[in-house]
Design a protein around this motif. Structure first.
Motif, PDB file in Angstrom:
ATOM      1  N   LEU A   1      73.551  67.716  14.409  1.00 25.51           N
ATOM      2  CA  LEU A   1      73.979  67.545  15.792  1.00 25.51           C
ATOM      3  C   LEU A   1      74.999  66.414  15.903  1.00 25.51           C
ATOM      4  O   LEU A   1      74.936  65.429  15.168  1.00 25.51           O
ATOM      5  CB  LEU A   1      72.778  67.229  16.676  1.00 25.51           C
ATOM      6  N   SER A   2      75.914  66.560  16.863  1.00 27.06           N
ATOM      7  CA  SER A   2      76.828  65.463  17.199  1.00 27.06           C
ATOM      8  C   SER A   2      76.144  64.459  18.111  1.00 27.06           C
ATOM      9  O   SER A   2      76.511  63.286  18.160  1.00 27.06           O
ATOM     10  CB  SER A   2      78.081  66.020  17.886  1.00 27.06           C
ATOM     11  N   GLY A   3      75.153  64.925  18.857  1.00 27.83           N
ATOM     12  CA  GLY A   3      74.381  64.066  19.754  1.00 27.83           C
ATOM     13  C   GLY A   3      73.061  64.732  20.076  1.00 27.83           C
ATOM     14  O   GLY A   3      72.906  65.938  19.941  1.00 27.83           O
ATOM     15  N   GLY A   4      72.087  63.944  20.492  1.00 27.71           N
ATOM     16  CA  GLY A   4      70.765  64.493  20.764  1.00 27.71           C
ATOM     17  C   GLY A   4      69.892  64.457  19.524  1.00 27.71           C
ATOM     18  O   GLY A   4      70.257  63.891  18.489  1.00 27.71           O
ATOM     19  N   ARG A   5      68.714  65.098  19.622  1.00 25.41           N
ATOM     20  CA  ARG A   5      67.736  65.043  18.542  1.00 25.41           C
ATOM     21  C   ARG A   5      67.107  66.405  18.325  1.00 25.41           C
ATOM     22  O   ARG A   5      67.050  67.235  19.242  1.00 25.41           O
ATOM     23  CB  ARG A   5      66.649  64.018  18.887  1.00 25.41           C
ATOM     24  N   ALA A   6      66.627  66.637  17.102  1.00 22.18           N
ATOM     25  CA  ALA A   6      65.974  67.898  16.745  1.00 22.18           C
ATOM     26  C   ALA A   6      64.744  67.597  15.903  1.00 22.18           C
ATOM     27  O   ALA A   6      64.738  66.662  15.092  1.00 22.18           O
ATOM     28  CB  ALA A   6      66.930  68.797  15.974  1.00 22.18           C
ATOM     29  N   TRP A   7      63.697  68.400  16.107  1.00 19.79           N
ATOM     30  CA  TRP A   7      62.446  68.237  15.370  1.00 19.79           C
ATOM     31  C   TRP A   7      61.963  69.573  14.823  1.00 19.79           C
ATOM     32  O   TRP A   7      62.151  70.620  15.467  1.00 19.79           O
ATOM     33  CB  TRP A   7      61.326  67.724  16.274  1.00 19.79           C
ATOM     34  N   ILE A   8      61.352  69.544  13.655  1.00 20.59           N
ATOM     35  CA  ILE A   8      60.508  70.633  13.169  1.00 20.59           C
ATOM     36  C   ILE A   8      59.090  70.083  13.196  1.00 20.59           C
ATOM     37  O   ILE A   8      58.764  69.136  12.477  1.00 20.59           O
ATOM     38  CB  ILE A   8      60.889  71.080  11.747  1.00 20.59           C
ATOM     39  N   GLY A   9      58.245  70.647  14.079  1.00 17.01           N
ATOM     40  CA  GLY A   9      56.939  70.042  14.299  1.00 17.01           C
ATOM     41  C   GLY A   9      57.128  68.614  14.781  1.00 17.01           C
ATOM     42  O   GLY A   9      57.871  68.356  15.728  1.00 17.01           O
ATOM     43  N   GLY A  10      56.495  67.668  14.118  1.00 14.49           N
ATOM     44  CA  GLY A  10      56.643  66.269  14.502  1.00 14.49           C
ATOM     45  C   GLY A  10      57.679  65.510  13.697  1.00 14.49           C
ATOM     46  O   GLY A  10      57.780  64.283  13.825  1.00 14.49           O
ATOM     47  N   THR A  11      58.451  66.207  12.869  1.00 14.91           N
ATOM     48  CA  THR A  11      59.431  65.555  11.999  1.00 14.91           C
ATOM     49  C   THR A  11      60.822  65.613  12.623  1.00 14.91           C
ATOM     50  O   THR A  11      61.363  66.703  12.853  1.00 14.91           O
ATOM     51  CB  THR A  11      59.482  66.226  10.620  1.00 14.91           C
ATOM     52  N   GLU A  12      61.399  64.455  12.903  1.00 14.35           N
ATOM     53  CA  GLU A  12      62.753  64.422  13.449  1.00 14.35           C
ATOM     54  C   GLU A  12      63.766  64.578  12.318  1.00 14.35           C
ATOM     55  O   GLU A  12      63.695  63.891  11.299  1.00 14.35           O
ATOM     56  CB  GLU A  12      63.013  63.114  14.201  1.00 14.35           C
ATOM     57  N   LEU A  13      64.708  65.494  12.494  1.00 20.00           N
ATOM     58  CA  LEU A  13      65.625  65.841  11.410  1.00 20.00           C
ATOM     59  C   LEU A  13      66.665  64.759  11.142  1.00 20.00           C
ATOM     60  O   LEU A  13      67.103  64.586   9.998  1.00 20.00           O
ATOM     61  CB  LEU A  13      66.329  67.160  11.725  1.00 20.00           C
ATOM     62  N   SER A  14      67.068  64.017  12.170  1.00 20.15           N
ATOM     63  CA  SER A  14      68.143  63.037  11.983  1.00 20.15           C
ATOM     64  C   SER A  14      67.744  61.900  11.057  1.00 20.15           C
ATOM     65  O   SER A  14      68.599  61.207  10.510  1.00 20.15           O
ATOM     66  CB  SER A  14      68.594  62.467  13.331  1.00 20.15           C
TER      67      SER A  14
END
Length: 249
Positions: free
Chosen positions: A60-73
């Motif tokens: 992502l250029s901005g914002g956040r992403a998760w798989i389950g409780g794991t944040e990808l960034s």
């Protein structure tokens, strides 16, 4: 419900300056566990970009992403690779099977790459569900397109992932083979308690889902629960009309 995957304030931009394109414009959405979610929208709406960023295939250029409780960034390249291998399944329009491997070897490939022995009982269940027990020693070239995509679905499910992302999985199939593949994805949710997120342009395919999300110009603009093909088509027409009116102003 717990989210198998989610994004919050997701922004994705390509290019710079006057050529900059904002493919995602502040999208926030949760993909619930044990649910089948379809993502729809016109060409260029950002639906595939959303899937790729939610699955950690793109950043992502901005914002956040998760798989389950794991944040990808917060993950490095190696950690992302391991997460995708262990917790995510993928099905694409192109079947992406290895031509020199048998059906069985293609199904177990992600496990083999991770050095994990397959669960024999689970593998037998998958083979039974996809109906390819008599094709396990065949190679992809000996299968029909529908059979190849069924192998791809079994491969995606082999490691019991937290979520399966499917990008236009029936795009290269006739209606009968496409229906078989969609039935498998539906079964993965109903009987295997998996989570499926599918990008599609086909209202009939979207009708297999529990929820349909609609994107337009990189934004989430509508949601339909318990969809029907007719209802999805009507909603798409309404969105197209709205866009045309906005463009004419």
């Amino acid at each position: 419900m717990t989210a198998a995957a989610r994004v919050e304030g997701a922004v994705k931009e390509y290019g710079a300056g006057e050529t900059r394109v904002r493919a995602l414009d502040g999208v926030s959405v949760e993909f619930a566990e044990a649910r089948f979610t379809a993502v729809m929208g016109p060409s260029g709406s950002g639906k595939s970009t959303l899937m790729h960023c939610a699955a950690g295939l793109d950043t992502l250029s901005g914002g956040r992403a998760w798989i389950g409780g794991t944040e990808l960034s917060g993950l490095g390249d190696r950690e992302l690779t391991l997460l995708r291998r262990e917790r995510i399944g993928f099905v694409f329009q192109a079947f992406n099977l290895v031509p020199t491997l048998t059906v069985r070897e293609n199904i177990t490939l992600p496990l083999d790459l991770g050095g994990t022995a397959p669960d024999r009982e689970w593998l037998d269940t998958l083979v039974d569900v996809v109906g390819l027990g008599d094709r396990l020693h065949h190679r992809p070239a000996q299968l029909s397109g529908g059979q190849q995509q069924r192998v791809a679905v079994a491969r995606a499910l082999a490691g019991r992932p937290a979520v399966v992302f499917a990008d236009e999985p029936t795009g290269n199939l006739d209606s009968r083979s496409g229906g078989e593949v969609l039935g498998l994805l539906r079964s993965a949710v109903d009987t295997m308690r998996g989570s499926v997120v599918m990008v599609t342009h086909d209202p009939a395919a979207a009708a297999y889902a529990d929820t349909v999300l609609f994107l337009a110009d990189g934004r989430l603009v509508d949601t339909v629960e318990r969809p029907t093909a007719e209802g999805v088509l009507d909603r798409m027409k309404a969105l197209d009309t709205r866009r045309d009116r906005a463009a004419a102003r």
